[in-house]
Design a protein around this motif. Structure first.
Motif, PDB file in Angstrom:
ATOM      1  N   VAL A   1       0.842  -1.201   0.000  1.00 19.17           N
ATOM      2  CA  VAL A   1       0.000   0.000   0.000  1.00 19.17           C
ATOM      3  C   VAL A   1       0.873   1.246   0.000  1.00 19.17           C
ATOM      4  O   VAL A   1       0.612   2.233  -0.703  1.00 19.17           O
ATOM      5  CB  VAL A   1      -0.952  -0.024   1.216  1.00 19.17           C
ATOM      6  CG1 VAL A   1      -1.686   1.321   1.342  1.00 19.17           C
ATOM      7  CG2 VAL A   1      -1.954  -1.156   1.079  1.00 19.17           C
ATOM      8  N   LEU A   2       1.931   1.227   0.813  1.00 24.23           N
ATOM      9  CA  LEU A   2       2.831   2.370   0.892  1.00 24.23           C
ATOM     10  C   LEU A   2       3.533   2.616  -0.438  1.00 24.23           C
ATOM     11  O   LEU A   2       3.636   3.756  -0.902  1.00 24.23           O
ATOM     12  CB  LEU A   2       3.850   2.140   2.006  1.00 24.23           C
ATOM     13  CG  LEU A   2       4.887   3.261   2.202  1.00 24.23           C
ATOM     14  CD1 LEU A   2       4.197   4.589   2.567  1.00 24.23           C
ATOM     15  CD2 LEU A   2       5.891   2.874   3.287  1.00 24.23           C
ATOM     16  N   LEU A   3       4.015   1.542  -1.072  1.00 26.90           N
ATOM     17  CA  LEU A   3       4.708   1.681  -2.365  1.00 26.90           C
ATOM     18  C   LEU A   3       3.768   2.221  -3.438  1.00 26.90           C
ATOM     19  O   LEU A   3       4.148   3.071  -4.255  1.00 26.90           O
ATOM     20  CB  LEU A   3       5.284   0.332  -2.791  1.00 26.90           C
ATOM     21  CG  LEU A   3       6.487  -0.157  -1.977  1.00 26.90           C
ATOM     22  CD1 LEU A   3       6.871  -1.577  -2.397  1.00 26.90           C
ATOM     23  CD2 LEU A   3       7.682   0.787  -2.169  1.00 26.90           C
ATOM     24  N   ASN A   4       2.527   1.723  -3.460  1.00 29.00           N
ATOM     25  CA  ASN A   4       1.557   2.226  -4.434  1.00 29.00           C
ATOM     26  C   ASN A   4       1.263   3.698  -4.216  1.00 29.00           C
ATOM     27  O   ASN A   4       1.110   4.482  -5.165  1.00 29.00           O
ATOM     28  CB  ASN A   4       0.254   1.421  -4.362  1.00 29.00           C
ATOM     29  CG  ASN A   4       0.406   0.031  -4.995  1.00 29.00           C
ATOM     30  OD1 ASN A   4       1.191  -0.127  -5.923  1.00 29.00           O
ATOM     31  ND2 ASN A   4      -0.336  -0.938  -4.502  1.00 29.00           N
ATOM     32  N   GLY A   5       1.174   4.069  -2.934  1.00 32.58           N
ATOM     33  CA  GLY A   5       0.928   5.467  -2.635  1.00 32.58           C
ATOM     34  C   GLY A   5       2.072   6.347  -3.078  1.00 32.58           C
ATOM     35  O   GLY A   5       1.861   7.436  -3.628  1.00 32.58           O
ATOM     36  N   LEU A   6       3.321   5.886  -2.846  1.00 28.41           N
ATOM     37  CA  LEU A   6       4.495   6.656  -3.278  1.00 28.41           C
ATOM     38  C   LEU A   6       4.553   6.772  -4.808  1.00 28.41           C
ATOM     39  O   LEU A   6       4.893   7.827  -5.344  1.00 28.41           O
ATOM     40  CB  LEU A   6       5.768   6.002  -2.738  1.00 28.41           C
ATOM     41  CG  LEU A   6       5.989   6.122  -1.218  1.00 28.41           C
ATOM     42  CD1 LEU A   6       7.199   5.294  -0.786  1.00 28.41           C
ATOM     43  CD2 LEU A   6       6.199   7.590  -0.813  1.00 28.41           C
ATOM     44  N   TYR A   7       4.218   5.694  -5.505  1.00 29.96           N
ATOM     45  CA  TYR A   7       4.251   5.728  -6.985  1.00 29.96           C
ATOM     46  C   TYR A   7       3.209   6.691  -7.525  1.00 29.96           C
ATOM     47  O   TYR A   7       3.461   7.468  -8.462  1.00 29.96           O
ATOM     48  CB  TYR A   7       4.018   4.330  -7.554  1.00 29.96           C
ATOM     49  CG  TYR A   7       3.949   4.317  -9.057  1.00 29.96           C
ATOM     50  CD1 TYR A   7       5.118   4.377  -9.833  1.00 29.96           C
ATOM     51  CD2 TYR A   7       2.719   4.292  -9.726  1.00 29.96           C
ATOM     52  CE1 TYR A   7       5.051   4.404 -11.209  1.00 29.96           C
ATOM     53  CE2 TYR A   7       2.642   4.324 -11.100  1.00 29.96           C
ATOM     54  CZ  TYR A   7       3.818   4.383 -11.842  1.00 29.96           C
ATOM     55  OH  TYR A   7       3.772   4.412 -13.208  1.00 29.96           O
ATOM     56  N   PHE A   8       2.037   6.668  -6.926  1.00 30.33           N
ATOM     57  CA  PHE A   8       0.978   7.587  -7.355  1.00 30.33           C
ATOM     58  C   PHE A   8       1.412   9.038  -7.134  1.00 30.33           C
ATOM     59  O   PHE A   8       1.240   9.890  -8.012  1.00 30.33           O
ATOM     60  CB  PHE A   8      -0.314   7.285  -6.582  1.00 30.33           C
ATOM     61  CG  PHE A   8      -1.438   8.234  -6.910  1.00 30.33           C
ATOM     62  CD1 PHE A   8      -2.170   8.077  -8.076  1.00 30.33           C
ATOM     63  CD2 PHE A   8      -1.728   9.303  -6.054  1.00 30.33           C
ATOM     64  CE1 PHE A   8      -3.200   8.977  -8.372  1.00 30.33           C
ATOM     65  CE2 PHE A   8      -2.754  10.192  -6.369  1.00 30.33           C
ATOM     66  CZ  PHE A   8      -3.487  10.024  -7.528  1.00 30.33           C
TER      67      PHE A   8
END
Length: 218
Positions: free
Chosen positions: A10-17
């Motif tokens: 979830v954290l990685l997806n948030g950072l990518y977004f």
């Protein structure tokens, strides 16, 4: 452990977004901008780009001329004496490489012949009769056979005889097979690519053409 992996994703997806939307640009993390100013900077020769009218595309797609039209012409046959004189004249009249003299064997020729007629009036009447039967005739190449008509030329006497039988079944009664010429060897003059400029100079050759006419190559 599983909960930790889910939180990490979830954290990685948030950072990518956030990175893809440019939210981290203030921290030095953001993709290259693709807005108009940057794209204009990548153009090659932008000054050469222009809008076409409705008529211009068809004009630009029109085929370009590939050069002046040419045709292959030939004349002959010439005997040895005529060929020698012709060769000397060609060498000083036409461009080198534009002509050739080729030794050729012309086979014998038989025709289905009608004639001789007493006068031009009788010949004209026979032409009209053949036209009424939907039969075509060819010009004679042997002056000794005029005033007469040829219903067709053939390379063998057998072929000419077979054609005569076919004409007889169509109502032709006075034709016969004759030999229009014997087998003859000689020299053929050929112009493989005669353009307009070359054709305008052919009159200069008339004195050495021995009365031979030009025809398309075969």
């Amino acid at each position: 452990m599983l909960r930790f992996i889910v939180l990490a994703l979830v954290l990685l997806n948030g950072l990518y977004f956030a990175w893809s939307q440019g939210l981290l640009r203030a921290y030095g993390f953001a993709p290259a901008q693709q807005t108009e100013p940057q794209r204009l900077g990548q153009q090659i020769r932008p000054d050469a780009v222009r809008l076409l009218t409705a008529q211009e595309p068809s004009q630009s797609e029109a085929p370009r001329a590939t050069g002046k039209p040419t045709a292959c012409l030939q004349a002959g046959l010439f005997d040895a004496t005529q060929s020698a004189q012709l060769r000397r004249t060609l060498a000083v009249t036409l461009p080198a490489g534009s002509w050739s003299l080729e030794e050729t064997l012309e086979p014998a020729r038989w025709i289905v012949y009608m004639g001789k007629y007493a006068n031009a009036e009788d010949l004209a009447k026979k032409r009209a009769q053949l036209a009424s039967l939907n039969l075509k005739f060819e010009p004679l190449t042997n002056p000794a056979l005029g005033l007469g008509l040829s219903l067709g030329g053939f390379s063998t006497q057998t072929a000419a005889t077979a054609a005569l039988d076919a004409f007889s079944r169509r109502g032709v009664r006075t034709a016969r097979v004759v030999q229009e010429r014997e087998e003859v060897s000689g020299t053929l003059l050929r112009l493989p690519a005669a353009d307009e400029a070359l054709r305008t100079r052919l009159d200069e050759l008339k004195p050495v053409m021995a009365g031979k006419a030009w025809s398309p190559c075969r």
